[in-house]
Design an enzyme around this catalytic site. Structure first.
Site, mmCIF file in Angstrom:
data_model
loop_
_atom_site.group_PDB
_atom_site.id
_atom_site.type_symbol
_atom_site.label_atom_id
_atom_site.label_comp_id
_atom_site.label_asym_id
_atom_site.label_seq_id
_atom_site.Cartn_x
_atom_site.Cartn_y
_atom_site.Cartn_z
ATOM 1 C CB SER A 8 36.996 182.632 3.434
ATOM 2 O OG SER A 8 36.781 183.752 2.641
ATOM 3 N NE ARG A 9 43.815 180.309 -0.267
ATOM 4 C CZ ARG A 9 43.290 179.071 -0.304
ATOM 5 N NH1 ARG A 9 41.901 178.960 -0.646
ATOM 6 N NH2 ARG A 9 44.066 178.033 -0.213
ATOM 7 N NE ARG A 11 43.977 187.030 6.428
ATOM 8 C CZ ARG A 11 44.544 186.127 7.294
ATOM 9 N NH1 ARG A 11 44.001 185.888 8.419
ATOM 10 N NH2 ARG A 11 45.675 185.411 7.091
ATOM 11 C CE LYS A 12 37.779 194.668 2.144
ATOM 12 N NZ LYS A 12 37.561 195.338 0.779
ATOM 13 C CE LYS A 13 32.824 185.694 1.607
ATOM 14 N NZ LYS A 13 32.428 184.595 1.000
ATOM 15 C CG ASP A 73 27.957 179.904 -2.261
ATOM 16 O OD1 ASP A 73 29.071 180.551 -2.237
ATOM 17 O OD2 ASP A 73 27.046 179.459 -2.644
ATOM 18 C CB SER A 74 27.187 185.359 0.684
ATOM 19 O OG SER A 74 28.582 185.785 0.299
ATOM 20 C CG PHE A 155 33.532 192.368 0.039
ATOM 21 C CD1 PHE A 155 33.236 191.032 -0.223
ATOM 22 C CD2 PHE A 155 33.748 192.591 1.328
ATOM 23 C CE1 PHE A 155 32.676 190.036 0.597
ATOM 24 C CE2 PHE A 155 33.257 191.519 2.386
ATOM 25 C CZ PHE A 155 32.860 190.398 1.796
ATOM 26 N NE ARG A 184 29.741 186.639 4.315
ATOM 27 C CZ ARG A 184 29.935 187.572 3.304
ATOM 28 N NH1 ARG A 184 30.144 189.083 3.781
ATOM 29 N NH2 ARG A 184 29.932 187.519 2.275
#
Length: 200
Positions: A8-9, A11-13, A73-74, A155, A184
């Site tokens: 992922s890109r 950053r919060k994840k 994937d959410s 987000f 998540r």
């Protein structure tokens, strides 16, 4: 120290997974994102389910980099919309990742739906692919859709999602509160045994 690629890109994840690892006392794993590895062709998300998309992303990342890779994937499933936006959550308005437009369209579609019929669930499928294993897990966070956005945290659809048993939206929760309850967070917790195996 094992490097784990978060495919992922966002950053919060990455920060969310780091908090889960820290909370579980799991050391020995260093997280890197797609921004930290050479670019590669990423297949479009064409799966019909969150699980299919997460596994495809993790497989692509592992094949391209050789690093153990985790992908998520959410999205949001709304009962009154027959489970949509579902896998289309990030591009519901037609523009990928436009949180404000996606949320505005969702609220417009639910404008005439009474409070008691606005149930929804955030869903996250997380996949881990390494040279020894493929693991896919699913977490769900049930609640309902508010009438208007509230809060500045999180987000996506967080400002309009009210978790079951809460008066606040997901965007009004602290990061720790969200991690403890979120889709998540639940999926990543299920992934911890496999992640511990990587760290050993």
């Amino acid at each position: 120290m094992t490097r784990l690629l978060v495919a992922s890109r966002n950053r919060k994840k990455l920060a969310e997974l780091q908090r889960v690892l820290d909370g579980a006392g799991l050391s020995g794993v260093t997280l890197v994102s797609l921004e930290d590895v050479p670019g590669f062709d990423e297949a479009p998300e064409t799966g019909a389910t969150f699980e299919e998309n997460a596994l495809a992303k993790a497989r692509d990342a592992f094949a391209a980099t050789g690093l153990a890779s985790v992908a998520d994937d959410s999205g949001l499933e709304v009962a009154a919309l027959n489970g949509m936006p579902g896998v289309l959550s990030a591009r519901w308005s037609g523009r990928h990742g436009d949180d404000d437009a996606n949320t505005a369209l969702l609220l417009a579609q639910l404008r005439d739906v009474p409070v008691g019929r606005r149930s929804a669930a955030f869903v996250s499928a997380c996949a881990l692919v390494s040279d020894s294993d493929e693991v896919v897990v699913r977490g769900e966070w049930r609640g309902s859709i508010a009438g208007e956005p509230r809060g500045n945290g999180g987000f996506g659809y967080d400002p309009v999602f009210v978790p079951r048993g809460e008066q606040r939206t997901a965007a009004e929760l602290t990061p720790d509160e969200k991690d403890a309850a979120s889709h998540r967070g639940r999926a990543l917790a299920l992934l911890l045994p496999a992640l511990r195996g990587l760290a050993d």
